[in-house]
Design a protein around this motif. Structure first.
Motif, PDB file in Angstrom:
ATOM      1  N   GLN A  92       0.844  -1.186   0.000  1.00 60.08           N
ATOM      2  CA  GLN A  92       0.000   0.000   0.000  1.00 60.08           C
ATOM      3  C   GLN A  92       0.882   1.239   0.000  1.00 60.08           C
ATOM      4  OE1 GLN A  92      -1.907   0.871   3.960  1.00 60.08           O
ATOM      5  NE2 GLN A  92      -1.309  -1.239   4.380  1.00 60.08           N
ATOM      6  N   TRP A  94       2.106   4.769   1.431  1.00 59.65           N
ATOM      7  CA  TRP A  94       2.164   5.500   2.691  1.00 59.65           C
ATOM      8  C   TRP A  94       2.492   6.966   2.423  1.00 59.65           C
ATOM      9  CZ3 TRP A  94       0.414   3.070   6.857  1.00 59.65           C
ATOM     10  CH2 TRP A  94       0.472   1.671   6.908  1.00 59.65           C
ATOM     11  N   VAL A  96       3.700  10.490   3.427  1.00 57.87           N
ATOM     12  CA  VAL A  96       4.629  10.935   4.463  1.00 57.87           C
ATOM     13  C   VAL A  96       4.763  12.451   4.411  1.00 57.87           C
ATOM     14  CG1 VAL A  96       7.057  10.851   5.164  1.00 57.87           C
ATOM     15  CG2 VAL A  96       5.920   8.775   4.372  1.00 57.87           C
ATOM     16  N   LEU A 108      16.330  15.146   1.976  1.00 60.89           N
ATOM     17  CA  LEU A 108      15.459  13.970   2.072  1.00 60.89           C
ATOM     18  C   LEU A 108      14.344  14.039   1.042  1.00 60.89           C
ATOM     19  CD1 LEU A 108      15.088  13.298   5.896  1.00 60.89           C
ATOM     20  CD2 LEU A 108      16.753  12.396   4.268  1.00 60.89           C
ATOM     21  N   TYR A 111      15.655  12.910  -2.021  1.00 58.74           N
ATOM     22  CA  TYR A 111      16.211  11.569  -1.984  1.00 58.74           C
ATOM     23  C   TYR A 111      15.386  10.602  -2.819  1.00 58.74           C
ATOM     24  CZ  TYR A 111      18.559   7.528   0.055  1.00 58.74           C
ATOM     25  OH  TYR A 111      19.287   6.393   0.240  1.00 58.74           O
ATOM     26  N   PHE A 114      13.319   7.524  -1.415  1.00 57.16           N
ATOM     27  CA  PHE A 114      12.148   7.838  -0.611  1.00 57.16           C
ATOM     28  C   PHE A 114      10.879   7.335  -1.267  1.00 57.16           C
ATOM     29  CE2 PHE A 114      11.871  10.936   2.966  1.00 57.16           C
ATOM     30  CZ  PHE A 114      10.654  10.486   3.408  1.00 57.16           C
ATOM     31  N   ARG A 117       9.529   2.935  -3.257  1.00 60.34           N
ATOM     32  CA  ARG A 117       8.563   1.853  -3.054  1.00 60.34           C
ATOM     33  C   ARG A 117       7.714   2.104  -1.825  1.00 60.34           C
ATOM     34  NH1 ARG A 117      11.952  -1.445  -5.751  1.00 60.34           N
ATOM     35  NH2 ARG A 117      13.513  -1.376  -4.119  1.00 60.34           N
ATOM     36  N   PHE A 119       6.375   4.575  -0.396  1.00 55.77           N
ATOM     37  CA  PHE A 119       6.305   5.850   0.302  1.00 55.77           C
ATOM     38  C   PHE A 119       6.184   7.020  -0.670  1.00 55.77           C
ATOM     39  CE2 PHE A 119       8.668   2.813   2.839  1.00 55.77           C
ATOM     40  CZ  PHE A 119       7.943   2.822   4.022  1.00 55.77           C
ATOM     41  N   SER A 157       0.040   9.093   8.278  1.00 53.71           N
ATOM     42  CA  SER A 157       0.290   8.437   9.556  1.00 53.71           C
ATOM     43  C   SER A 157       1.779   8.346   9.884  1.00 53.71           C
ATOM     44  CB  SER A 157      -0.331   7.033   9.566  1.00 53.71           C
ATOM     45  OG  SER A 157       0.138   6.283   8.474  1.00 53.71           O
ATOM     46  N   ILE A 158       2.611   8.757   8.935  1.00 50.41           N
ATOM     47  CA  ILE A 158       4.061   8.738   9.163  1.00 50.41           C
ATOM     48  C   ILE A 158       4.626  10.138   8.961  1.00 50.41           C
ATOM     49  CG2 ILE A 158       6.281   7.787   8.416  1.00 50.41           C
ATOM     50  CD1 ILE A 158       4.860   5.308   7.463  1.00 50.41           C
ATOM     51  N   VAL A 160       8.127  12.732   9.298  1.00 52.70           N
ATOM     52  CA  VAL A 160       9.579  12.831   9.404  1.00 52.70           C
ATOM     53  C   VAL A 160       9.928  14.203   9.958  1.00 52.70           C
ATOM     54  CG1 VAL A 160      11.764  12.780   8.138  1.00 52.70           C
ATOM     55  CG2 VAL A 160       9.885  11.278   7.445  1.00 52.70           C
ATOM     56  N   THR A 181       1.089   8.395  13.844  1.00 55.04           N
ATOM     57  CA  THR A 181       1.406   7.367  14.837  1.00 55.04           C
ATOM     58  C   THR A 181       2.781   6.741  14.619  1.00 55.04           C
ATOM     59  OG1 THR A 181       0.105   5.843  13.456  1.00 55.04           O
ATOM     60  CG2 THR A 181      -0.958   6.725  15.423  1.00 55.04           C
ATOM     61  N   SER A 182       3.510   7.227  13.617  1.00 47.37           N
ATOM     62  CA  SER A 182       4.887   6.780  13.421  1.00 47.37           C
ATOM     63  C   SER A 182       5.754   7.978  13.074  1.00 47.37           C
ATOM     64  CB  SER A 182       4.982   5.748  12.290  1.00 47.37           C
ATOM     65  OG  SER A 182       4.472   4.507  12.693  1.00 47.37           O
ATOM     66  N   ILE A 183       6.876   8.084  13.746  1.00 45.83           N
ATOM     67  CA  ILE A 183       7.731   9.261  13.546  1.00 45.83           C
ATOM     68  C   ILE A 183       9.170   8.837  13.316  1.00 45.83           C
ATOM     69  CG2 ILE A 183       8.743  11.252  14.730  1.00 45.83           C
ATOM     70  CD1 ILE A 183       6.053  11.793  15.968  1.00 45.83           C
ATOM     71  N   LEU A 184       9.758   9.422  12.285  1.00 47.15           N
ATOM     72  CA  LEU A 184      11.176   9.236  12.032  1.00 47.15           C
ATOM     73  C   LEU A 184      11.873  10.536  12.377  1.00 47.15           C
ATOM     74  CD1 LEU A 184      13.467   7.508  11.018  1.00 47.15           C
ATOM     75  CD2 LEU A 184      12.849   8.084   8.680  1.00 47.15           C
TER      76      LEU A 184
END
Lengths: 251, 251
Positions: A92, A94, A96, A108, A111, A114, A117, A119, A157-158, A160, A181-184
């Motif tokens: 799926q 994502w 970002v 980034l 990049y 990124f 695939r 994202f 949901s992600i 950076v 809910t996800s952080i880089l």
DNA sequence: ATGTCTTTGTGAACGCGTGCACAAAGATGG
DNA sequence: CCATCTTTGTGCACGCGTTCACAAAGACAT
């Protein structure tokens, strides 16, 4: 041959060890390279060499995903690429967001790996009004005032974080409050997040310091034949407020 | 196949555990912040909270250094900053070269935290003749033809690779041959290096994929009802080589 | 000095990850 | 159809890292 044998309970298949998850992208990369060279099958030994890991470890890792190999032959490359991609959630898309479009954030955004695939950079966000409206990597930078709306509208949901460390925590708080809910995290700060939110950090200076430690030890081993890491001779005379040299550990 | 050992048996017998070494920079950062606020002492509980770790873990980590705390009081901030800095080898200056001055390489060269403590960008190197001579972050970019001489003249032992993945291995080989013994690799490739050389990798897409895995799991747990993720690998029936499952990749 | 209170340093138990070594499973050839 | 060969999948043992829980050690008040 299915009936009669109590197979491994499915409860186990849910829990893939964290160490294994961290290696799946490595396997996927190696497999993708093989796929592009139209290699049909690969043995655990070959794939392990390509990924730089032990073959037994690789087989055990794959065993958590199920039995996808054929004994005497190896693994079907295409099939395994698909299975790992699906397991990692790369089938799926994502969206970002990158917050903080300075040198690093812009790098980034540009990049290649990124968007390769799974994202997609849905938005670039910066707090500087002068940045808003400018294009970076073909994407218009938006002002952080609209952060919540951007997250919500794009179903992000992600996130950076590439901001200066001073504002990383509050950016993080806003991202989480908006639904991320996800952080880089690229900022050199420890982020506090509520339960259920994952944070992974990428910290250049920490990596360098770890290398420096090993480098120092190598240099020390060269000169001094014997191992005398600490307590050889300490010159704490000019440093400590106490001023005196603490005794060597007895045991 | 050039199978160099990518990983070595970790720390020596008398050495500090690898996991502890990885946390020392974290402690150092927190302690430096306290030092700037002129805080004289700190307890393991407070410092652990600031570093985002368990207090028992922190105390055990410090015990490997021959910890110098005072029971009933805590740790002297300045003294601990000095001890950890010395242990990490930050009391000396480490010249670093960055190879591959693209978006990422330039961003790293401009990164403030780089030269902050112990590290100094000794040279920027790129294979593009058009880049040579240009200034990035106030440093003149040099051509990669002179790589060996640059390493040698500056006594560089730490190299940062920010090249495209295709040339990362050969750049790595040249760095190592020239005397570099620690490498920080930003290229998405597994580097093979001889024994005695340390490699640490920073890989954006791997981090994102790990986050995606957990993100997918969270999303799956929400529904809880109609989930058929692995569809049960119950003996797989006739798991033919290319049977029922579409081996399609959304490439 | 003595007692109390705070905090360190660490022994011990536990869990996770790793790697060995081998039986099971399937391919392959006669 | 049987024998042999290759490679997977995994039981097992071991070592590292984490965490708990507590005795030892020092500060501080009386």
């Amino acid at each position: 041959m299915a009936t009669g044998r109590t197979h491994r309970p499915a409860t186990r298949s849910r829990g893939i060890p964290e160490a294994t998850v961290a290696r799946l992208p490595l396997y996927l990369r190696a497999l993708t390279a093989l796929s592009e060279r139209s290699v049909p099958t690969v043995s655990s030994e070959e794939l392990a060499a390509a990924a730089g890991v032990n073959s037994a470890k690789l087989r055990k890792d794959f065993s958590y995903l199920g039995s996808y190999g054929t004994r005497g032959v190896g693994y079907d490359v295409e099939y395994l690429v698909y299975q790992i991609s699906r397991e990692l959630g790369l089938t799926q898309d994502w969206p970002v967001v990158i917050v903080g479009i300075g040198n690093l954030g812009a790098a980034l955004a540009n990049y290649g790996g990124f968007a390769s695939r799974g994202f997609r950079v849905a938005a670039l966000i910066d707090a500087d009004p002068a940045m808003a409206g400018r294009q970076v990597a073909g994407i218009v930078v938006q002002h952080s005032d609209d952060l919540e709306k951007i997250i919500s509208d794009n179903g992000v949901s992600i996130g950076v974080i590439t901001t200066p460390p001073g504002v990383a925590q509050q950016v993080c708080d806003r991202l989480v409050a908006a639904g991320v809910t996800s952080i880089l995290n690229f900022a050199p700060t420890v982020l506090a997040v509520p339960d259920g939110v994952d944070v992974r950090k990428v910290d250049l200076s920490i990596e360098l310091q770890i290398l420096a430690f090993h480098e120092q030890r190598k240099a020390g081993e060269e000169h001094e034949g014997a191992v005398a890491p600490v307590a050889a001779h300490r010159d704490a005379g000019e440093q400590g407020p106490d001023g005196d040299v603490p005794a060597v550990m007895p045991a």
